[in-house]
Write a protein that holds these residues in place. Structure first.
Motif, mmCIF file in Angstrom:
data_model
loop_
_atom_site.group_PDB
_atom_site.id
_atom_site.type_symbol
_atom_site.label_atom_id
_atom_site.label_comp_id
_atom_site.label_asym_id
_atom_site.label_seq_id
_atom_site.Cartn_x
_atom_site.Cartn_y
_atom_site.Cartn_z
ATOM 1 N N SER A 133 -1.922 1.849 -13.771
ATOM 2 C CA SER A 133 -1.878 3.539 -13.644
ATOM 3 C C SER A 133 -0.638 3.916 -12.881
ATOM 4 O O SER A 133 0.028 5.042 -13.252
ATOM 5 C CB SER A 133 -2.960 3.683 -12.505
ATOM 6 O OG SER A 133 -2.820 3.212 -11.403
ATOM 7 N N ILE A 134 0.110 2.824 -12.209
ATOM 8 C CA ILE A 134 1.427 3.116 -11.722
ATOM 9 C C ILE A 134 2.492 3.125 -12.671
ATOM 10 O O ILE A 134 3.365 3.985 -12.800
ATOM 11 C CB ILE A 134 1.642 2.266 -10.452
ATOM 12 C CG1 ILE A 134 1.103 2.440 -9.136
ATOM 13 C CG2 ILE A 134 3.303 2.406 -10.120
ATOM 14 C CD1 ILE A 134 0.928 1.435 -8.211
ATOM 15 N N GLN A 135 2.184 2.181 -13.824
ATOM 16 C CA GLN A 135 3.086 2.067 -14.756
ATOM 17 C C GLN A 135 3.053 3.296 -15.842
ATOM 18 O O GLN A 135 4.078 3.966 -16.014
ATOM 19 C CB GLN A 135 2.986 0.833 -15.626
ATOM 20 C CG GLN A 135 3.484 -0.497 -14.895
ATOM 21 C CD GLN A 135 2.881 -1.761 -15.580
ATOM 22 O OE1 GLN A 135 1.639 -1.804 -16.395
ATOM 23 N NE2 GLN A 135 3.476 -3.094 -15.242
ATOM 24 N N LYS A 136 1.888 3.802 -15.718
ATOM 25 C CA LYS A 136 1.500 5.054 -16.666
ATOM 26 C C LYS A 136 2.262 6.072 -15.785
ATOM 27 O O LYS A 136 2.731 7.056 -16.663
ATOM 28 C CB LYS A 136 0.019 5.202 -16.790
ATOM 29 C CG LYS A 136 -0.314 4.384 -18.328
ATOM 30 C CD LYS A 136 -1.684 4.649 -18.137
ATOM 31 C CE LYS A 136 -2.435 3.939 -19.351
ATOM 32 N NZ LYS A 136 -3.575 4.280 -19.685
ATOM 33 N N LEU A 137 2.125 6.395 -14.620
ATOM 34 C CA LEU A 137 2.720 7.277 -13.975
ATOM 35 C C LEU A 137 4.166 7.321 -14.175
ATOM 36 O O LEU A 137 4.900 8.280 -14.200
ATOM 37 C CB LEU A 137 2.330 7.238 -12.577
ATOM 38 C CG LEU A 137 2.767 8.269 -11.359
ATOM 39 C CD1 LEU A 137 2.396 9.605 -11.753
ATOM 40 C CD2 LEU A 137 2.363 7.986 -9.782
ATOM 41 N N LYS B 226 11.886 11.855 -3.772
ATOM 42 C CA LYS B 226 10.757 11.640 -2.558
ATOM 43 C C LYS B 226 9.204 12.247 -3.256
ATOM 44 O O LYS B 226 8.221 11.643 -3.134
ATOM 45 C CB LYS B 226 11.150 12.728 -1.505
ATOM 46 C CG LYS B 226 9.741 12.452 -0.434
ATOM 47 C CD LYS B 226 10.480 13.184 0.668
ATOM 48 C CE LYS B 226 9.571 12.713 1.849
ATOM 49 N NZ LYS B 226 10.169 13.209 3.333
ATOM 50 N N THR B 227 9.471 13.160 -4.402
ATOM 51 C CA THR B 227 8.114 13.687 -4.826
ATOM 52 C C THR B 227 7.713 12.422 -5.993
ATOM 53 O O THR B 227 6.435 12.216 -5.717
ATOM 54 C CB THR B 227 8.420 14.947 -5.781
ATOM 55 O OG1 THR B 227 8.914 15.962 -5.035
ATOM 56 C CG2 THR B 227 7.189 15.538 -6.706
ATOM 57 N N ARG C 29 4.016 10.668 -5.405
ATOM 58 C CA ARG C 29 2.976 10.493 -6.571
ATOM 59 C C ARG C 29 2.559 8.876 -6.520
ATOM 60 O O ARG C 29 1.313 8.504 -6.639
ATOM 61 C CB ARG C 29 3.521 11.101 -7.819
ATOM 62 C CG ARG C 29 3.593 12.188 -7.873
ATOM 63 C CD ARG C 29 3.802 12.992 -9.253
ATOM 64 N NE ARG C 29 3.991 14.462 -9.262
ATOM 65 C CZ ARG C 29 4.863 15.147 -9.619
ATOM 66 N NH1 ARG C 29 5.950 14.333 -9.811
ATOM 67 N NH2 ARG C 29 5.140 16.385 -9.734
ATOM 68 N N VAL C 30 3.319 7.997 -6.582
ATOM 69 C CA VAL C 30 3.118 6.709 -6.663
ATOM 70 C C VAL C 30 2.510 6.242 -5.404
ATOM 71 O O VAL C 30 1.112 5.427 -5.440
ATOM 72 C CB VAL C 30 4.482 5.640 -6.776
ATOM 73 C CG1 VAL C 30 4.144 4.301 -6.609
ATOM 74 C CG2 VAL C 30 5.060 6.027 -8.204
ATOM 75 N N ASN D 95 0.714 -1.161 0.047
ATOM 76 C CA ASN D 95 -0.112 0.041 -0.055
ATOM 77 C C ASN D 95 0.681 1.248 0.010
ATOM 78 O O ASN D 95 0.413 2.253 -0.212
ATOM 79 C CB ASN D 95 -1.055 -0.018 1.106
ATOM 80 C CG ASN D 95 -0.304 0.170 2.549
ATOM 81 O OD1 ASN D 95 0.832 -0.314 2.482
ATOM 82 N ND2 ASN D 95 -1.026 0.691 3.299
ATOM 83 N N LYS D 96 2.337 1.270 0.168
ATOM 84 C CA LYS D 96 3.182 2.294 -0.130
ATOM 85 C C LYS D 96 4.513 1.741 -0.115
ATOM 86 O O LYS D 96 4.923 0.906 0.165
ATOM 87 C CB LYS D 96 2.901 3.325 1.199
ATOM 88 C CG LYS D 96 3.660 3.012 2.340
ATOM 89 C CD LYS D 96 3.370 4.045 3.333
ATOM 90 C CE LYS D 96 4.158 3.682 4.516
ATOM 91 N NZ LYS D 96 4.376 4.894 5.431
ATOM 92 N N PHE D 97 5.501 2.665 -0.841
ATOM 93 C CA PHE D 97 6.590 2.494 -1.049
ATOM 94 C C PHE D 97 7.494 3.458 -0.150
ATOM 95 O O PHE D 97 7.004 4.492 0.159
ATOM 96 C CB PHE D 97 7.181 2.736 -2.436
ATOM 97 C CG PHE D 97 6.794 1.634 -3.605
ATOM 98 C CD1 PHE D 97 7.301 0.445 -3.905
ATOM 99 C CD2 PHE D 97 5.383 1.661 -4.301
ATOM 100 C CE1 PHE D 97 6.791 -0.642 -4.573
ATOM 101 C CE2 PHE D 97 4.991 0.675 -5.024
ATOM 102 C CZ PHE D 97 5.737 -0.236 -5.242
#
Length: 162
Positions: free
Chosen positions: A111-115, A62-63, A67-68, A42-44
């Motif tokens: 959506s993560i891959q696109k981001l 970090k930004t 976003r991810v 649920n987070k990196f």
């Protein structure tokens, strides 16, 4: 038909090409959350890897991770709710109640891959880095997990004699 099948197997994607000998090992940013659905945490981890010092600013790193994480924060709670509902109804539906979770997880990964691709085009390819979501075996068990893999792109000589 057999020839078409063989031809499609011989296509090699650019992301699967072998690394040059002088390129450093890719950096893996592992999931740091408490909840994992089908290998996606649920987070990196937002901690800046020391290997990237001099390659990218810690603030940019970090930004990008934030976003991810925002994408995961938006999508993963829905998946958890559907997973609980699917587990409760699994016996009655012969496992079909888990399909919404599988589809939601796939949508979250896309959506993560696109981001990450947007981040690559915006900044990281210019810095000689390539970010991608990759499936890896966990270090502690035989389970699979998704990590953000930061690869170093090979440097091509700009000036070559004619």
């Amino acid at each position: 038909e057999e020839e078409a099948g063989e031809a499609s197997e011989t296509v090699v994607r650019s992301q699967e090409l072998p690394r040059p000998r002088d390129a450093p090992e890719p950096v893996a940013v592992r999931g740091a959350g408490h909840i994992t659905v089908f290998g996606l945490s649920n987070k990196f981890d937002t901690e800046f890897p020391s290997v990237l010092t001099g390659k990218v600013a810690p603030e940019e790193f970090k930004t990008s991770i934030s976003r991810v994480n925002a994408c995961l924060k938006k999508n993963l709670p829905i998946s958890v709710k559907w997973l609980l509902c699917g587990c409760l109804c699994c016996c009655c539906t012969l496992g079909c109640s888990l399909w919404p979770v599988v589809c939601l997880n796939k949508r979250t990964r896309r959506s993560i891959q696109k981001l990450l691709e947007w981040e690559n085009n915006r900044l990281y390819h210019k810095l000689g880095l390539h970010w991608k979501l990759s499936k890896r075996k966990c270090e502690t068990s035989n389970m699979m997990e998704y990590v953000i893999l930061i690869e170093f792109l090979p440097k091509y000589p700009i000036f070559r004699p004619d």
